[in-house]
Scaffold this motif. Structure first.
Motif, PDB file in Angstrom:
ATOM      1  N   GLY A  14       0.822  -1.220   0.000  1.00 49.40           N
ATOM      2  CA  GLY A  14       0.000   0.000   0.000  1.00 49.40           C
ATOM      3  C   GLY A  14       0.850   1.261   0.000  1.00 49.40           C
ATOM      4  N   GLU A  33      10.052   3.382   6.234  1.00 47.83           N
ATOM      5  CA  GLU A  33       9.849   1.930   6.366  1.00 47.83           C
ATOM      6  C   GLU A  33      10.669   1.410   7.544  1.00 47.83           C
ATOM      7  N   ALA A  34      10.003   0.678   8.440  1.00 49.75           N
ATOM      8  CA  ALA A  34      10.670   0.202   9.655  1.00 49.75           C
ATOM      9  C   ALA A  34      11.789  -0.807   9.352  1.00 49.75           C
ATOM     10  N   VAL A  43       4.607 -15.262   0.620  1.00 49.02           N
ATOM     11  CA  VAL A  43       4.423 -16.275  -0.435  1.00 49.02           C
ATOM     12  C   VAL A  43       3.372 -15.761  -1.424  1.00 49.02           C
ATOM     13  N   GLY A  44       2.294 -16.517  -1.640  1.00 51.75           N
ATOM     14  CA  GLY A  44       1.368 -16.127  -2.706  1.00 51.75           C
ATOM     15  C   GLY A  44       0.363 -15.064  -2.301  1.00 51.75           C
ATOM     16  N   ARG A 105       4.308 -12.673  -3.323  1.00 52.12           N
ATOM     17  CA  ARG A 105       4.194 -11.381  -2.637  1.00 52.12           C
ATOM     18  C   ARG A 105       5.537 -10.660  -2.533  1.00 52.12           C
ATOM     19  N   VAL A 131       7.882   4.822  12.140  1.00 54.41           N
ATOM     20  CA  VAL A 131       7.017   5.933  12.557  1.00 54.41           C
ATOM     21  C   VAL A 131       6.429   5.575  13.921  1.00 54.41           C
ATOM     22  N   ARG A 191       1.504 -21.659   5.721  1.00 58.20           N
ATOM     23  CA  ARG A 191       1.688 -21.289   4.319  1.00 58.20           C
ATOM     24  C   ARG A 191       3.056 -21.724   3.835  1.00 58.20           C
ATOM     25  N   ASP A 308      -3.847  -2.372   5.038  1.00 58.43           N
ATOM     26  CA  ASP A 308      -4.149  -3.177   6.226  1.00 58.43           C
ATOM     27  C   ASP A 308      -4.266  -2.326   7.488  1.00 58.43           C
TER      28      ASP A 308
HETATM   29  C1  LIG Z   1       6.577  -9.560   5.627  1.00 60.59           C
HETATM   30  C2  LIG Z   1       5.165  -9.708   5.107  1.00 60.59           C
HETATM   31  C3  LIG Z   1       4.800 -10.905   4.478  1.00 60.59           C
HETATM   32  C4  LIG Z   1       3.499 -11.069   4.015  1.00 60.59           C
HETATM   33  N1  LIG Z   1       3.177 -12.233   3.392  1.00 60.59           N
HETATM   34  C5  LIG Z   1       1.933 -12.399   2.882  1.00 60.59           C
HETATM   35  C6  LIG Z   1       1.590 -13.601   2.169  1.00 60.59           C
HETATM   36  O1  LIG Z   1       2.403 -14.504   2.003  1.00 60.59           O
HETATM   37  N2  LIG Z   1       0.330 -13.717   1.691  1.00 60.59           N
HETATM   38  C7  LIG Z   1      -0.624 -12.721   1.863  1.00 60.59           C
HETATM   39  O2  LIG Z   1      -1.761 -12.868   1.422  1.00 60.59           O
HETATM   40  N3  LIG Z   1      -0.327 -11.581   2.525  1.00 60.59           N
HETATM   41  C8  LIG Z   1       0.927 -11.391   3.039  1.00 60.59           C
HETATM   42  N4  LIG Z   1       1.231 -10.233   3.714  1.00 60.59           N
HETATM   43  C9  LIG Z   1       0.185  -9.228   3.888  1.00 60.59           C
HETATM   44  C10 LIG Z   1      -0.095  -8.432   2.641  1.00 60.59           C
HETATM   45  O3  LIG Z   1       1.111  -7.947   2.082  1.00 60.59           O
HETATM   46  C11 LIG Z   1      -1.012  -7.295   3.020  1.00 60.59           C
HETATM   47  O4  LIG Z   1      -2.236  -7.826   3.514  1.00 60.59           O
HETATM   48  C12 LIG Z   1      -1.415  -6.422   1.871  1.00 60.59           C
HETATM   49  O5  LIG Z   1      -0.429  -6.352   0.898  1.00 60.59           O
HETATM   50  C13 LIG Z   1      -1.740  -4.990   2.342  1.00 60.59           C
HETATM   51  O6  LIG Z   1      -0.562  -4.211   2.264  1.00 60.59           O
HETATM   52  P1  LIG Z   1      -0.161  -3.065   3.262  1.00 60.59           P
HETATM   53  O7  LIG Z   1       0.860  -2.263   2.536  1.00 60.59           O
HETATM   54  O8  LIG Z   1      -1.344  -2.367   3.790  1.00 60.59           O
HETATM   55  O9  LIG Z   1       0.517  -3.793   4.493  1.00 60.59           O
HETATM   56  P2  LIG Z   1       1.880  -4.615   4.560  1.00 60.59           P
HETATM   57  O10 LIG Z   1       2.143  -5.304   3.277  1.00 60.59           O
HETATM   58  O11 LIG Z   1       1.786  -5.414   5.799  1.00 60.59           O
HETATM   59  O12 LIG Z   1       3.029  -3.486   4.741  1.00 60.59           O
HETATM   60  C14 LIG Z   1       3.188  -2.717   5.901  1.00 60.59           C
HETATM   61  C15 LIG Z   1       4.611  -2.196   5.899  1.00 60.59           C
HETATM   62  O13 LIG Z   1       4.760  -1.250   6.956  1.00 60.59           O
HETATM   63  C16 LIG Z   1       5.979  -1.503   7.644  1.00 60.59           C
HETATM   64  N5  LIG Z   1       5.775  -0.969   9.006  1.00 60.59           N
HETATM   65  C17 LIG Z   1       5.070  -1.516  10.026  1.00 60.59           C
HETATM   66  N6  LIG Z   1       5.038  -0.674  11.072  1.00 60.59           N
HETATM   67  C18 LIG Z   1       5.717   0.449  10.702  1.00 60.59           C
HETATM   68  C19 LIG Z   1       5.975   1.689  11.348  1.00 60.59           C
HETATM   69  N7  LIG Z   1       5.531   1.964  12.568  1.00 60.59           N
HETATM   70  N8  LIG Z   1       6.724   2.612  10.677  1.00 60.59           N
HETATM   71  C20 LIG Z   1       7.194   2.367   9.421  1.00 60.59           C
HETATM   72  N9  LIG Z   1       6.952   1.185   8.764  1.00 60.59           N
HETATM   73  C21 LIG Z   1       6.211   0.257   9.402  1.00 60.59           C
HETATM   74  C22 LIG Z   1       6.154  -2.989   7.555  1.00 60.59           C
HETATM   75  O14 LIG Z   1       7.502  -3.358   7.722  1.00 60.59           O
HETATM   76  C23 LIG Z   1       5.654  -3.276   6.141  1.00 60.59           C
HETATM   77  O15 LIG Z   1       6.669  -3.141   5.183  1.00 60.59           O
HETATM   78  C24 LIG Z   1       2.524 -10.023   4.194  1.00 60.59           C
HETATM   79  C25 LIG Z   1       2.890  -8.816   4.815  1.00 60.59           C
HETATM   80  C26 LIG Z   1       4.211  -8.642   5.259  1.00 60.59           C
HETATM   81  C27 LIG Z   1       4.617  -7.312   5.922  1.00 60.59           C
END
Ligand SMILES: Cc1cc2nc3c(=O)[nH]c(=O)nc-3n(C[C@H](O)[C@H](O)[C@H](O)COP(=O)(O)OP(=O)(O)OC[C@H]3O[C@@H](n4cnc5c(N)ncnc54)[C@H](O)[C@@H]3O)c2cc1C
Length: 432
Positions: A14, A33-34, A43-44, A105, A131, A191, A308
């Motif tokens: 996101g 990014e943390a 994975v998928g 992913r 953050v 998974r 998320d």
């Molecule tokens: C390591 C990882 C592996 C995943 N594997 C899968 C999978 O195999 N299959 C699946 O369906 N979904 C997986 N997901 C979830 C999926 O990526 C998310 O549901 C979806 O892509 C929504 O994306 P998002 O960017 O909102 O959240 P996310 O993809 O979870 O990204 C959040 C990001 O914010 C960073 N972060 C967290 N807290 C802080 C903070 N306080 N300050 C700065 N940065 C911060 C995290 O390191 C991460 O990079 C995974 C997520 C992660 C982080």
């Protein structure tokens, strides 16, 4: 205030899609990014046609997506006796103008990261920068406290803060201090990926079993031309008593297959050998199926939650990653209309918070896998002809209801104008 960048907490799918979108419409931004380094984790994951449309509009094309996954052709539910419960075409085969992609992913995430670095520059993503809190300013801007991996702390000022920091979001925790803890309904997922021969269409998503115990699997790589083998992503899942809550300290941990393979030891058919699929996996991760209770708003002044952080949901609808991308684009469109202002955040919140919160609750009720619940209730999961258990019209209506709620109704999506017109910028919109 005009020159202050938009700050983005979290460089996941996101956060990076937001950075690419803001860059495209001429809005400066910085991602915090943390993690100390970007690695291809996970994975998928499925990119639904509504998200692939946005990726194409961001200039990420099929050739690049083919390197990190493959177009999905079918979605099928199969009973424990191997008989079909439901099957439907997906992506282009279903009539969408855009394919659905089943991707790795981690590789997909790295593709987005490379695009951000290439287009905005390496300074656009500050790694090792967590953050830890924010402060809204009376003038409409925002300050953010950042904890660095070397132990130092700094502050950054921005026009807006976008909290894209995932399910354990610190931004959300500050915005909603009284929010309940993470919600776990009792399902545990293991998974993994295993090299294997893709079945059915060669790119089919298969859900097999009952709603209390099932296997989901689908290929996430093109078949190797020499061996014919693809990387098969699989999720083994059982539902247990959750009255005492999640006992492990981690939400995500690597486990040996011996911890769960016994649940699936008899799952062998002439077309599928689940014990072998599990035994031959490279590595396996355990994580409970968790989400968060919806909240009334995703906005606090100059701060907005997306992805998320806003709407963590069960992966049953395969739309968590897709929705994070769509969020980024709808946020960009709101800025085209309202400028880089709090009004843009309010418009986003107004448009999405209610309906997506409903989707969270719908996915909790098993999402599209709800058909497995019906089969279980009506015949204990074993049947000769599915038409005797759930008539075809009832099956179609069930799936159509889910797709409409998830923004996947085919005609509606095909007819919709682009979320952000090609070449448009916030500046050009303001002058128009
Ligand atoms: C390591 C990882 C592996 C995943 N594997 C899968 C999978 O195999 N299959 C699946 O369906 N979904 C997986 N997901 C979830 C999926 O990526 C998310 O549901 C979806 O892509 C929504 O994306 P998002 O960017 O909102 O959240 P996310 O993809 O979870 O990204 C959040 C990001 O914010 C960073 N972060 C967290 N807290 C802080 C903070 N306080 N300050 C700065 N940065 C911060 C995290 O390191 C991460 O990079 C995974 C997520 C992660 C982080």
């Amino acid at each position: 205030m005009k020159d202050r960048p938009v700050l983005i907490a979290g460089g996941g799918i996101g956060g990076l899609a937001t950075a690419l979108t803001l860059h495209q419409i001429g809005v400066p931004c910085i991602v915090f990014e943390a993690a100390r380094e970007m690695r291809p984790l996970g994975v998928g994951i499925n990119m639904q046609p509504n998200a692939v449309r946005e990726l194409y509009d961001l200039g990420i094309d099929a050739v690049e997506l083919d390197r990190v996954g493959l177009p999905a052709r079918e979605w099928a539910l199969v009973g424990l006796n191997g008989n079909d419960i439901y099957a439907e075409p997906r992506g282009l085969t279903a009539g969408y103008k855009w394919p659905q992609y089943a991707v790795h992913r981690g590789q997909f995430h790295m593709l987005l990261y490379e695009k951000v670095v290439e287009r905005i520059g390496p300074q656009a993503v500050r790694l090792g920068s967590r953050v830890a809190g924010y402060r809204n300013h009376p003038d409409g801007g925002v300050s953010v406290r950042i904890e660095h991996a070397d132990g130092s702390v700094s502050e950054a000022e921005g026009a807006l803060l976008i909290g894209a920091d995932g399910i354990h979001s610190a931004v959300r925790a500050q915005m909603h201090p009284a929010q309940p803890p993470i919600h776990w309904g009792g399902a545990i997922m293991w998974r993994g990926t295993t090299w294997g021969r893709p079945i059915r269409t060669g790119s089919s998503f298969v859900g097999l079993g009952t709603h209390r115990q099932r296997m989901v699997f689908y290929p996430i790589s093109q078949p190797n031309p020499e061996t014919g083998l693809s990387m098969i992503n699989w999720i083994a899942e059982v539902t247990v008593d959750n009255t005492e809550g999640w006992k492990q300290s981690d939400w995500f941990r690597q486990v040996p297959t011996s911890e769960f393979a016994h649940h699936f030891k008899d799952w062998i058919w002439d077309w599928l050998d689940v014990p072998a699929l599990i035994a031959q996996a490279d590595s396996v991760f355990e994580n409970p199926m968790i989400d968060r209770d919806p909240v009334a708003t995703w906005r606090d002044g100059a701060v907005l939650l997306i992805g998320d952080a806003a709407h963590a949901m069960y992966p049953t609808g395969s739309n968590g990653g897709s929705q994070a991308i769509v969020d980024a684009r709808i946020l960009g469109a709101a800025m085209m209309e309202h400028g880089v202002t709090q009004a843009a955040l309010a418009a986003f919140d107004e448009k999405l918070c209610g309906p997506i919160s409903q989707l969270i609750l719908r996915n909790r009720g098993a999402g599209p896998f709800g058909l497995l619940n019906l089969v279980d209730e009506r015949c204990g999961g074993t049947f000769d002809n599915i038409d005797d258990v759930i008539p075809p019209q009832e099956r179609s209506e069930f799936m159509a209801g889910y797709k409409a709620a998830a923004g996947l109704a085919i005609e509606k999506l095909n007819m919709a104008p682009p979320t952000i017109p090609q070449g448009a910028t916030v500046r050009s919109a303001a002058l128009a």
